[in-house]
Design a protein around this motif. Structure first.
Motif, PDB file in Angstrom:
ATOM      1  N   CYS A   1       0.847  -1.193   0.000  1.00  0.00           N
ATOM      2  CA  CYS A   1       0.000   0.000   0.000  1.00  0.00           C
ATOM      3  C   CYS A   1       0.881   1.240   0.000  1.00  0.00           C
ATOM      4  O   CYS A   1       1.812   1.346   0.814  1.00  0.00           O
ATOM      5  CB  CYS A   1      -0.904  -0.023   1.226  1.00  0.00           C
ATOM      6  SG  CYS A   1      -2.001   1.406   1.379  1.00  0.00           S
ATOM      7  N   PRO A   2       0.629   2.202  -0.893  1.00  0.00           N
ATOM      8  CA  PRO A   2       1.411   3.442  -0.855  1.00  0.00           C
ATOM      9  C   PRO A   2       1.306   4.104   0.509  1.00  0.00           C
ATOM     10  O   PRO A   2       0.237   4.091   1.129  1.00  0.00           O
ATOM     11  CB  PRO A   2       0.749   4.300  -1.944  1.00  0.00           C
ATOM     12  CG  PRO A   2       0.133   3.328  -2.879  1.00  0.00           C
ATOM     13  CD  PRO A   2      -0.331   2.187  -2.015  1.00  0.00           C
TER      14      PRO A   2
ATOM     15  N   ILE B   1      -1.136  12.805  -0.253  1.00  0.00           N
ATOM     16  CA  ILE B   1      -1.711  12.785  -1.598  1.00  0.00           C
ATOM     17  C   ILE B   1      -1.629  14.191  -2.169  1.00  0.00           C
ATOM     18  O   ILE B   1      -1.890  15.174  -1.467  1.00  0.00           O
ATOM     19  CB  ILE B   1      -3.185  12.324  -1.593  1.00  0.00           C
ATOM     20  CG1 ILE B   1      -3.354  10.951  -0.937  1.00  0.00           C
ATOM     21  CG2 ILE B   1      -3.756  12.279  -3.016  1.00  0.00           C
ATOM     22  CD1 ILE B   1      -4.805  10.534  -0.738  1.00  0.00           C
TER      23      ILE B   1
ATOM     24  N   GLU C   1      -1.101  11.953  -7.169  1.00  0.00           N
ATOM     25  CA  GLU C   1       0.167  11.386  -6.706  1.00  0.00           C
ATOM     26  C   GLU C   1       0.028  10.929  -5.257  1.00  0.00           C
ATOM     27  O   GLU C   1      -0.580  11.622  -4.435  1.00  0.00           O
ATOM     28  CB  GLU C   1       1.290  12.428  -6.799  1.00  0.00           C
ATOM     29  CG  GLU C   1       1.534  12.947  -8.196  1.00  0.00           C
ATOM     30  CD  GLU C   1       2.525  14.103  -8.222  1.00  0.00           C
ATOM     31  OE1 GLU C   1       3.010  14.448  -9.309  1.00  0.00           O
ATOM     32  OE2 GLU C   1       2.813  14.674  -7.136  1.00  0.00           O
TER      33      GLU C   1
ATOM     34  N   LYS D   1       4.931  10.709  -6.774  1.00  0.00           N
ATOM     35  CA  LYS D   1       4.785   9.375  -7.363  1.00  0.00           C
ATOM     36  C   LYS D   1       3.369   9.233  -7.915  1.00  0.00           C
ATOM     37  O   LYS D   1       2.400   9.152  -7.167  1.00  0.00           O
ATOM     38  CB  LYS D   1       5.064   8.272  -6.337  1.00  0.00           C
ATOM     39  CG  LYS D   1       5.018   6.870  -6.931  1.00  0.00           C
ATOM     40  CD  LYS D   1       5.448   5.828  -5.932  1.00  0.00           C
ATOM     41  CE  LYS D   1       5.375   4.416  -6.502  1.00  0.00           C
ATOM     42  NZ  LYS D   1       6.226   4.268  -7.708  1.00  0.00           N
ATOM     43  N   LYS D   2       3.241   9.210  -9.235  1.00  0.00           N
ATOM     44  CA  LYS D   2       1.936   9.136  -9.879  1.00  0.00           C
ATOM     45  C   LYS D   2       1.261   7.795  -9.592  1.00  0.00           C
ATOM     46  O   LYS D   2       1.888   6.744  -9.689  1.00  0.00           O
ATOM     47  CB  LYS D   2       2.073   9.322 -11.394  1.00  0.00           C
ATOM     48  CG  LYS D   2       2.571  10.689 -11.815  1.00  0.00           C
ATOM     49  CD  LYS D   2       2.497  10.861 -13.309  1.00  0.00           C
ATOM     50  CE  LYS D   2       3.482   9.961 -14.043  1.00  0.00           C
ATOM     51  NZ  LYS D   2       4.853  10.393 -13.921  1.00  0.00           N
ATOM     52  N   ILE D   3      -0.027   7.865  -9.240  1.00  0.00           N
ATOM     53  CA  ILE D   3      -0.803   6.628  -9.114  1.00  0.00           C
ATOM     54  C   ILE D   3      -1.933   6.568 -10.126  1.00  0.00           C
ATOM     55  O   ILE D   3      -2.562   5.520 -10.292  1.00  0.00           O
ATOM     56  CB  ILE D   3      -1.384   6.456  -7.695  1.00  0.00           C
ATOM     57  CG1 ILE D   3      -2.358   7.591  -7.358  1.00  0.00           C
ATOM     58  CG2 ILE D   3      -0.284   6.344  -6.658  1.00  0.00           C
ATOM     59  CD1 ILE D   3      -3.165   7.326  -6.095  1.00  0.00           C
ATOM     60  N   GLY D   4      -2.212   7.685 -10.817  1.00  0.00           N
ATOM     61  CA  GLY D   4      -3.251   7.637 -11.826  1.00  0.00           C
ATOM     62  C   GLY D   4      -3.788   8.997 -12.211  1.00  0.00           C
ATOM     63  O   GLY D   4      -3.308  10.041 -11.739  1.00  0.00           O
TER      64      GLY D   4
ATOM     65  N   ASN E   1      -4.827   4.365 -14.757  1.00  0.00           N
ATOM     66  CA  ASN E   1      -3.742   4.050 -13.841  1.00  0.00           C
ATOM     67  C   ASN E   1      -2.519   4.902 -14.146  1.00  0.00           C
ATOM     68  O   ASN E   1      -2.567   5.796 -15.004  1.00  0.00           O
ATOM     69  CB  ASN E   1      -3.418   2.549 -13.872  1.00  0.00           C
ATOM     70  CG  ASN E   1      -2.935   2.088 -15.246  1.00  0.00           C
ATOM     71  OD1 ASN E   1      -2.498   2.894 -16.090  1.00  0.00           O
ATOM     72  ND2 ASN E   1      -2.997   0.789 -15.484  1.00  0.00           N
ATOM     73  N   GLU E   2      -1.416   4.627 -13.470  1.00  0.00           N
ATOM     74  CA  GLU E   2      -0.207   5.447 -13.642  1.00  0.00           C
ATOM     75  C   GLU E   2       0.362   5.369 -15.051  1.00  0.00           C
ATOM     76  O   GLU E   2       1.119   6.257 -15.472  1.00  0.00           O
ATOM     77  CB  GLU E   2       0.854   5.056 -12.615  1.00  0.00           C
ATOM     78  CG  GLU E   2       1.319   3.620 -12.691  1.00  0.00           C
ATOM     79  CD  GLU E   2       0.501   2.682 -11.819  1.00  0.00           C
ATOM     80  OE1 GLU E   2       1.068   1.651 -11.376  1.00  0.00           O
ATOM     81  OE2 GLU E   2      -0.687   2.956 -11.574  1.00  0.00           O
TER      82      GLU E   2
ATOM     83  N   ASP F   1      -8.944  -1.548  -4.953  1.00  0.00           N
ATOM     84  CA  ASP F   1      -7.559  -1.088  -4.826  1.00  0.00           C
ATOM     85  C   ASP F   1      -7.528   0.299  -4.193  1.00  0.00           C
ATOM     86  O   ASP F   1      -8.286   1.196  -4.590  1.00  0.00           O
ATOM     87  CB  ASP F   1      -6.930  -1.049  -6.230  1.00  0.00           C
ATOM     88  CG  ASP F   1      -5.437  -0.770  -6.218  1.00  0.00           C
ATOM     89  OD1 ASP F   1      -4.941  -0.100  -5.291  1.00  0.00           O
ATOM     90  OD2 ASP F   1      -4.755  -1.215  -7.152  1.00  0.00           O
TER      91      ASP F   1
ATOM     92  N   LYS G   1      -5.488   2.608  -4.546  1.00  0.00           N
ATOM     93  CA  LYS G   1      -5.170   3.645  -5.527  1.00  0.00           C
ATOM     94  C   LYS G   1      -6.431   4.124  -6.233  1.00  0.00           C
ATOM     95  O   LYS G   1      -6.588   5.325  -6.486  1.00  0.00           O
ATOM     96  CB  LYS G   1      -4.151   3.115  -6.545  1.00  0.00           C
ATOM     97  CG  LYS G   1      -2.787   2.804  -5.964  1.00  0.00           C
ATOM     98  CD  LYS G   1      -1.855   2.295  -7.049  1.00  0.00           C
ATOM     99  CE  LYS G   1      -0.481   1.938  -6.491  1.00  0.00           C
ATOM    100  NZ  LYS G   1       0.423   1.425  -7.557  1.00  0.00           N
TER     101      LYS G   1
END
Length: 235
Positions: A22-23, A99, A122, A127-130, A147-148, A212, A214
């Motif tokens: 998990c981020p 976030i 992010e 950090k891109k997640i989508g 998604n990313e 998910d 994300k």
């Protein structure tokens, strides 16, 4: 971060254990199937050139999970209005930004793909997640969750008729073939969470527990985009 989040009117949700898949900062989202987003209004900010829009992101028990803040200058807000660019920073209970949501400046017309709204999410920041992309439909507000790698994963579809003064509207989270409703983002009446009747804007977000994290974070980003596009004029 604004000092507003330090006001002790809302209890924070207990911090869960971190997990390897998990981020960082999204652990709360793994434990819930519902979010409530409430915009706050501070009279002290009137007259300032620097405008800070703040939100509480809570579970359905009224416990705060995150605090969100968009800072913008008065000139940009007045000139660009609801299509203005913004960066929304979302903080956890210790003030750590977990976030970041970036929205580019886009025209309000939906007749061309170059004018459609989009945002990047992010988690953690950097950090891109989508992404959430609006796409053209002649009658319905529609969005794609990507998604990313910018691959389509789900869709969001709104109602045919939208008015900023209608208080209860659903935007459904759909499978890619649009055959299955997975969740929704809805403008809620003031009774959605007991004891929060002073909020100027309130959204509910519902999704499966096992979705998910994300995608859950991207739905949170989509709720801000929908709020800015369709409800900001008439809170």
């Amino acid at each position: 971060m604004s000092s507003y989040d330090m006001k002790p009117t809302i209890q924070w949700m207990c911090t869960p254990r971190t997990t390897s898949n998990c981020p960082p900062g999204l652990e709360h989202l793994a434990q819930i199937n519902q979010l409530v987003v409430c915009q706050r209004f501070d009279m002290e900010e009137l007259g300032h050139w620097e405008i800070s829009k703040t939100y509480d992101v809570m579970n359905n028990q009224g416990h705060r999970i995150y605090f969100a803040e968009e800072k913008n200058n008065w000139f940009l807000q007045k000139i660009c209005g609801t299509v203005r660019p913004f960066t929304m920073t979302i903080y956890d209970n210790v003030g750590q930004d977990v976030i970041t949501i970036h929205k580019a400046l886009r025209c309000s017309s939906c007749l061309s793909s170059c004018c459609l709204q989009k945002l990047k999410v992010e988690a953690p920041p950097g950090k891109k997640i989508g992404y959430v992309y609006q796409y053209f439909h002649p009658f319905l507000p529609k969005f794609k969750i990507k998604n990313e790698n910018k691959e389509d994963v789900m869709k969001i579809r709104g109602p045919c008729l939208i008015s900023s003064c209608v208080r209860s509207l659903n935007f459904n989270l759909l499978s890619l073939d649009e055959e299955m409703v997975i969740g929704n983002i809805s403008r809620q009446s003031s009774g959605f969470v007991k004891g929060l009747l002073t909020d100027t804007g309130k959204f509910g977000i519902q999704f499966p527990y096992d979705l998910d994290v994300k995608i859950k974070a991207l739905m949170l980003g989509a709720s801000f985009l929908i709020d800015y596009m369709y409800y900001e004029i008439c809170p």
